[in-house]
Structures are given as structure tokens and as C-alpha cells.
Scaffold this active site. Structure first.
Site, short mmCIF file in Angstrom:
data_model
loop_
_atom_site.label_atom_id
_atom_site.label_comp_id
_atom_site.label_asym_id
_atom_site.label_seq_id
_atom_site.Cartn_x
_atom_site.Cartn_y
_atom_site.Cartn_z
N GLY A 116 0.87 -1.24 0.09
CA GLY A 116 0.03 -0.04 -0.01
C GLY A 116 0.73 1.28 -0.05
N LYS A 136 4.52 1.21 -4.09
CA LYS A 136 5.92 0.68 -5.07
C LYS A 136 5.24 0.55 -6.36
CE LYS A 136 6.74 -3.05 -2.55
NZ LYS A 136 5.75 -2.94 -1.48
N SER A 137 4.07 -0.02 -6.73
CA SER A 137 3.94 -0.52 -8.16
C SER A 137 3.63 0.81 -8.84
CB SER A 137 2.44 -1.38 -8.04
OG SER A 137 2.81 -2.45 -7.43
N ARG A 158 -2.69 -17.92 -14.63
CA ARG A 158 -3.77 -17.15 -14.65
C ARG A 158 -4.16 -16.97 -16.29
NH1 ARG A 158 -2.70 -13.32 -9.69
NH2 ARG A 158 -3.18 -14.80 -7.89
N ARG A 188 -8.51 1.89 -0.87
CA ARG A 188 -8.14 0.66 -2.20
C ARG A 188 -9.70 0.28 -2.22
NH1 ARG A 188 -3.26 -3.32 -1.02
NH2 ARG A 188 -1.52 -2.17 -1.98
N ARG A 231 -1.86 -5.82 7.57
CA ARG A 231 -0.94 -5.28 6.55
C ARG A 231 -0.23 -4.16 7.58
NH1 ARG A 231 -1.16 -7.06 1.42
NH2 ARG A 231 -3.04 -7.80 0.92
N ASN A 281 7.56 8.13 0.65
CA ASN A 281 6.61 8.54 -0.47
C ASN A 281 5.36 9.25 0.25
OD1 ASN A 281 5.03 8.63 -2.80
ND2 ASN A 281 4.27 6.52 -2.74
N ASP A 282 5.72 10.67 0.41
CA ASP A 282 4.92 11.61 1.16
C ASP A 282 4.41 12.61 -0.26
OD1 ASP A 282 7.32 12.90 0.58
OD2 ASP A 282 7.32 13.84 2.31
#
Length: 203
Positions: free
Chosen positions: A18, A21-22, A48, A141, A152, A174-175
Site C-alpha cells: 500500500g 511501490k507499483s 492465470r 483501496r 498489513r 513516499n509523501d
């Protein structure tokens, strides 16, 4: 000034679920499509729909996975939801041989395992500005229950505690997405930056 060797050292990125990163990695790869590459992991889970062997994963049986594990083929491995996942030395080598810097998105457990190998990567930790901010991100999310959010956050706390022990070469908080993207780009291109300060653990 970084040498060409430094730029090709693998970059191991970790951080709580959360933390973004992605998104950061997607933007990095979009801006520099030819400079970086992900190592393709092995997994025992079935493919998949739409997944291709050798692209998303190398799909192997549990027996084959255990055989490769005994052979020392993996840099790190973990089990999630009853399936095994691992990063192989060969997968990282293939990215480097293509002239790209290999980027590995790894859980804290994997970071500890990599430190027992001779891979010699650069370790980068992506941190939330506060645990409260991370909770808010997880809740927006719309995919997390209160129980899974709490789980988490507990994992995130352990990851930040590990980062506070000096486990990583660089920390980026990551602000602000644009700022974090710029810092990630500079690290990925081999530039040295000053680490951000990790958040307190009691907010």
C-alpha cells in the site's frame, strides 16, 4: 560519480503493502523502457488467463521448485497463500546480460535472504510518511477488510523496524508522488542521494 558497474548492480526495492511501490515502478519503466528490467520469478501456482510462461512467471511444479531450491538456484523464496514464489540467480543475470539494471520488488523476508548471498545489490526502502497515512491508503483501496488492514499495518510496522536497523542503502518516503518518482529515478540511474528519515513507529 557512479561507475557503469554500479548502475548495473541489481536494485532491491521493498516497502509495506500500500506504500505505492507499483505506481512508482510503473512510472519509472514508462519513462525508461530500455534501461531497466524485472527478473521473472518462479512460482508453483497455476497460470492465470493471459499469463505467459517466462513473461509473468516461470510456472513449475512443487517438486521442481523443491529441486531448484536444493540446488541453490534461488536468491530468495517465500510462500504465499499455499504457493511458493522465488527469484533465481539466472533470472537476474539475464536482465544484466541484456544491458539493463535488474529491479527486484521484494518482501522484507526476501531482503534478509538476499543479504545471505553474494548478489551485492543496492537496497532501497519505500516508506509511508506515517502509519496513519498508510492505513488511509489501504482503506481507500476498497479491497481490504478491517482485519486485513490491521494485518498489513502490523507487517508494515515490522518492516519499518527492520529498516530502522539500517538494513537498506537508501530510504525514500513516499509523501509526495512526484518527489518520490524523481528520487527513485535518480537512485535507479545510479545517482547517490541522501536518505529520508523513517517515520516514528507510534503514530
Amino acid at each position: 560519480m557512479s561507475s557503469a558497474k554500479d548502475v548495473l548492480r541489481p536494485l532491491v526495492i521493498s516497502g509495506p503493502s500500500g506504500v505505492g511501490k507499483s505506481t512508482l515502478l510503473q512510472r519509472l519503466f514508462a519513462q525508461y523502457p530500455d534501461k531497466f528490467g524485472f527478473s521473472v520469478s518462479h512460482t508453483t501456482r497455476p497460470p492465470r488467463p493471459g499469463e505467459t510462461e517466462g513473461k509473468q512467471y516461470y510456472f513449475v511444479s512443487r517438486d521442481k521448485f523443491q529441486e531448484l531450491l536444493k540446488q541453490g538456484a534461488f536468491i530468495e523464496h517465500a510462500e504465499f497463500s499455499g504457493n511458493f514464489y522465488a527469484t533465481s540467480f539466472n533470472a537476474v543475470r539475464e536482465v544484466s546480460q541484456a544491458g539493463r539494471r535488474c529491479i527486484l520488488d521484494i518482501e522484507a523476508q526476501g531482503v534478509r535472504q538476499i543479504k545471505q548471498t553474494n548478489l551485492d545489490p543496492v537496497y532501497l526502502f519505500i516508506s509511508p510518511p506515517t502509519l496513519a497515512a498508510l492505513r488511509a491508503r489501504l482503506q481507500t483501496r476498497g479491497t481490504e477488510t478491517e482485519a486485513s488492514t490491521s494485518k498489513r499495518l502490523a507487517t508494515a510496522l515490522k518492516e519499518i523496524e527492520y529498516a530502522k536497523e539500517g538494513a537498506h542503502n537508501v530510504v525514500i518516503v513516499n509523501d509526495d508522488l512526484e518527489r518520490a518518482c524523481d528520487l527513485l529515478k535518480r537512485v535507479a540511474l545510479g545517482e547517490e542521494i541522501a536518505s529520508d528519515t523513517l517515520p516514528p513507529l507510534d503514530d
